[in-house]
Design an enzyme around this catalytic site. Structure first.
Site, PDB file in Angstrom:
ATOM      1  N   TYR A  46       7.896  -8.234  11.093  1.00  0.00           N
ATOM      2  CA  TYR A  46       7.118  -6.970  11.824  1.00  0.00           C
ATOM      3  C   TYR A  46       7.798  -6.721  13.181  1.00  0.00           C
ATOM      4  O   TYR A  46       8.437  -7.799  13.919  1.00  0.00           O
ATOM      5  CB  TYR A  46       5.744  -7.763  12.150  1.00  0.00           C
ATOM      6  CG  TYR A  46       4.438  -7.037  11.420  1.00  0.00           C
ATOM      7  CD1 TYR A  46       4.499  -5.462  11.443  1.00  0.00           C
ATOM      8  CD2 TYR A  46       3.954  -7.903  10.435  1.00  0.00           C
ATOM      9  CE1 TYR A  46       3.482  -5.047  10.789  1.00  0.00           C
ATOM     10  CE2 TYR A  46       2.691  -7.244   9.930  1.00  0.00           C
ATOM     11  CZ  TYR A  46       2.721  -5.551   9.714  1.00  0.00           C
ATOM     12  OH  TYR A  46       1.555  -5.166   9.149  1.00  0.00           O
ATOM     13  N   GLU A  48       6.973  -4.126  15.678  1.00  0.00           N
ATOM     14  CA  GLU A  48       5.936  -3.187  16.300  1.00  0.00           C
ATOM     15  C   GLU A  48       6.801  -2.950  17.693  1.00  0.00           C
ATOM     16  O   GLU A  48       7.082  -4.105  18.279  1.00  0.00           O
ATOM     17  CB  GLU A  48       4.621  -3.365  16.525  1.00  0.00           C
ATOM     18  CG  GLU A  48       3.722  -2.902  15.336  1.00  0.00           C
ATOM     19  CD  GLU A  48       2.817  -3.787  14.895  1.00  0.00           C
ATOM     20  OE1 GLU A  48       2.812  -5.131  14.988  1.00  0.00           O
ATOM     21  OE2 GLU A  48       1.824  -3.248  14.651  1.00  0.00           O
ATOM     22  N   ASP A 193      12.946  21.506  10.267  1.00  0.00           N
ATOM     23  CA  ASP A 193      12.425  20.534   9.496  1.00  0.00           C
ATOM     24  C   ASP A 193      13.634  20.493   8.405  1.00  0.00           C
ATOM     25  O   ASP A 193      13.662  21.416   7.357  1.00  0.00           O
ATOM     26  CB  ASP A 193      11.085  20.830   8.849  1.00  0.00           C
ATOM     27  CG  ASP A 193      10.770  19.826   7.521  1.00  0.00           C
ATOM     28  OD1 ASP A 193      11.717  19.103   7.159  1.00  0.00           O
ATOM     29  OD2 ASP A 193       9.736  19.903   7.199  1.00  0.00           O
ATOM     30  N   THR A 220      13.858  13.871   5.977  1.00  0.00           N
ATOM     31  CA  THR A 220      13.646  12.548   5.222  1.00  0.00           C
ATOM     32  C   THR A 220      15.223  11.927   5.265  1.00  0.00           C
ATOM     33  O   THR A 220      16.169  12.673   5.742  1.00  0.00           O
ATOM     34  CB  THR A 220      13.232  12.968   3.680  1.00  0.00           C
ATOM     35  OG1 THR A 220      14.156  13.807   3.307  1.00  0.00           O
ATOM     36  CG2 THR A 220      12.107  13.429   3.591  1.00  0.00           C
ATOM     37  N   LYS A 223      16.995  12.371   0.736  1.00  0.00           N
ATOM     38  CA  LYS A 223      17.588  13.620  -0.149  1.00  0.00           C
ATOM     39  C   LYS A 223      18.878  13.810  -0.053  1.00  0.00           C
ATOM     40  O   LYS A 223      19.661  12.817  -0.596  1.00  0.00           O
ATOM     41  CB  LYS A 223      16.571  14.765   0.334  1.00  0.00           C
ATOM     42  CG  LYS A 223      15.064  14.754   0.019  1.00  0.00           C
ATOM     43  CD  LYS A 223      14.495  16.085   0.372  1.00  0.00           C
ATOM     44  CE  LYS A 223      13.012  15.824   0.023  1.00  0.00           C
ATOM     45  NZ  LYS A 223      12.129  15.679   1.257  1.00  0.00           N
ATOM     46  N   ARG A 229      14.268   5.885   0.863  1.00  0.00           N
ATOM     47  CA  ARG A 229      13.169   6.786   1.284  1.00  0.00           C
ATOM     48  C   ARG A 229      12.539   6.535   2.402  1.00  0.00           C
ATOM     49  O   ARG A 229      12.443   5.557   3.074  1.00  0.00           O
ATOM     50  CB  ARG A 229      11.886   6.510   0.297  1.00  0.00           C
ATOM     51  CG  ARG A 229      12.355   6.931  -1.022  1.00  0.00           C
ATOM     52  CD  ARG A 229      11.086   7.141  -2.031  1.00  0.00           C
ATOM     53  NE  ARG A 229      10.494   8.243  -1.782  1.00  0.00           N
ATOM     54  CZ  ARG A 229      10.937   9.196  -2.612  1.00  0.00           C
ATOM     55  NH1 ARG A 229      11.875   8.993  -3.652  1.00  0.00           N
ATOM     56  NH2 ARG A 229      10.560  10.489  -2.581  1.00  0.00           N
TER      57      ARG A 229
HETATM   58  N1  DSN Z   1       8.670  16.349  -2.276  1.00  0.00           N
HETATM   59  C1  DSN Z   1       9.749  17.038  -1.380  1.00  0.00           C
HETATM   60  C2  DSN Z   1      10.394  18.093  -2.407  1.00  0.00           C
HETATM   61  O1  DSN Z   1      10.477  17.617  -3.668  1.00  0.00           O
HETATM   62  O2  DSN Z   1      10.945  18.732  -1.846  1.00  0.00           O
HETATM   63  C3  DSN Z   1       9.038  17.730  -0.109  1.00  0.00           C
HETATM   64  O3  DSN Z   1       8.100  16.837   0.173  1.00  0.00           O
END
Ligand code: DSN
Length: 426
Positions: A46, A48, A193, A220, A223, A229
């Site tokens: 933890y 925080e 974003d 994120t 990707k 993740r």
């Molecule tokens: N789930 C993601 C995507 O596949 O684009 C976006 O949140």
């Protein structure tokens, strides 16, 4: 006693990923070190607070890990501040809204139907109950041109506190400079974003919104970033002490954001994920990552042109990034579910998706979304896209012929056997 059932399911998933090609544009294959770190003892801790300002003892290693992740993220994207604690891209967006907006304030963002994301204010989200989302879209879905005059007029009329550029199903580059000029004229915070394309920005294959006066970028980390993740928030401004409430100014965004992530919307950060982010950022700082990012785009452009030659009609006519959106209804008079299922049978994994102003419902939309981040991580180059396009064409053509689909699947397996997952390479 060890849970053998889950062991077997992990092995089965390893086999599934190895024997198929992942073409879902938001998925990728993380490195062995990212996977190792995710399964490390940092999962037990933890932490925080933030490095040097924690609410629990025993932080000599976690502080170093988080500081490394922060410093590397700042270096990659050229910004003053990074918060690497967001558990996901959605939570990163939520934190930014809560940081800067009061209930009822207005955000100008891309329509989900034109490529935006649920967290950009879709009426089904809790966010849409708290804030007033106004939507913009494309002027022409055949070219993908965004209607910047519409954005300007909406911004003048509604005086948004945030103008949001970003998407999860839009295959073209945005003109950040135009967003920036509009935002500065109306006094809005400029938020990008970049969940889908952060790796392509870090790898210098696509433009960086921070080079055009943006204040905040969310993303994120799994990707095109190819890490664990998770989410992150990057911003410009002066980094202050998150334990002290600062005045609400654009310059104080870093501190306001940190205070909103914790304790505003989250508890303890997931330190195994933060460590995984640090590893992914280290990988993205290597020169090879720039080659990777450029190859993702080269592969996507080539795949789009090969698909075009085979009768696939694409929203916006092609791609500038990693993502392709095919209107399979218009191309072959089938819906996205039928296309997705036929392709899955041969081992090409992609997802059904709505097309702009789709006449069909979201569970049975007209489109199919695919992309090249994962196959590029496995080593595919632009000349390999001919085979992918051929296989896609055959799978759709023979979708009702199981014998033919079995033969195609064997062919995909053979190709895949020559391109191991990055995590299984030594
Ligand atoms: N789930 C993601 C995507 O596949 O684009 C976006 O949140």
């Amino acid at each position: 006693m060890r849970d053998k059932v889950i062991d077997e399911l992990v092995a089965a998933e390893q086999k599934r990923q190895t024997e198929t090609f992942t073409l879902i544009p938001s998925e990728n294959h993380a490195s062995k070190q990212v996977l190792d770190v995710l399964g490390s003892v940092f999962t037990d801790k933890y932490s925080e607070g933030y490095p040097g300002k924690r609410y629990y003892a025993g932080q000599e290693n976690t502080d170093k890990v988080e500081q490394l992740a922060i410093d590397r993220a700042k270096q990659l994207f050229g910004c003053a501040h990074a918060n690497v604690q967001s558990h996901s891209g959605a939570q990163a967006n939520e934190a930014v809204y809560h940081a800067w907006l009061e209930p009822g304030d207005t955000v100008l963002a891309m329509d989900l139907g034109h490529g935006g994301h649920l967290t950009h204010g879709h009426p089904v989200t809790v966010l849409a109950r708290q804030y007033n989302f106004i939507r913009y879209g494309m002027k022409d879905v055949d070219t993908g041109e965004i209607d910047y005059d519409q954005i300007y007029n909406l911004a003048k009329k509604h005086k948004p506190k945030i103008i949001l550029a970003g998407f999860s199903a839009y295959p073209r580059e945005l003109d950040y400079q135009k967003f920036s000029e509009i935002g500065h004229e109306v006094g809005a915070v400029l938020m990008a974003d970049m969940a889908h394309i952060a790796g392509l920005i870090a790898g210098r294959a696509l433009a960086n919104p921070f080079d055009h006066g943006f204040h905040i970028m969310t993303s994120t980390t799994h990707k095109t970033m190819r890490g664990p993740r998770g989410g992150m928030i990057l911003s410009q401004g002066t980094v202050g002490n998150p334990l002290k409430k600062p005045e609400k100014t654009i310059d104080n965004l870093p501190t306001i954001i940190d205070r909103t992530v914790f304790p505003g919307v989250q508890g303890g950060p997931q330190m195994h994920a933060v460590a995984g982010k640090a590893v992914a950022f280290h990988e993205a700082l290597q020169p090879e990552f720039q080659d990777y990012a450029k190859q993702v785009v080269t592969n996507a452009k080539r795949l789009a042109s090969e698909l075009d030659a085979r009768g696939f009609r694409m929203v916006t006519g092609g791609t500038d990034n990693h993502l392709i959106l095919v209107n399979v209804k218009q191309s072959f008079d089938i819906d996205g579910n039928e296309a997705e299922a036929a392709l899955e049978k041969v081992g090409l994994i992609m997802n059904k998706n709505a097309v702009p102003d789709d006449p069909l419902p979201p569970f049975r939309p007209s489109g199919l979304r695919l992309g090249t981040p994962a196959i590029t991580s496995r080593g595919m180059k632009e000349d390999d896209m001919t085979q992918i396009a051929d296989l896609m064409q055959s799978a759709i053509k023979h979708r009702n012929d199981d014998k033919k689909l079995d033969l195609l699947r064997a062919h995909v397996q053979e190709l895949a056997s020559k391109l191991p997952l990055p995590s299984s390479r030594t």
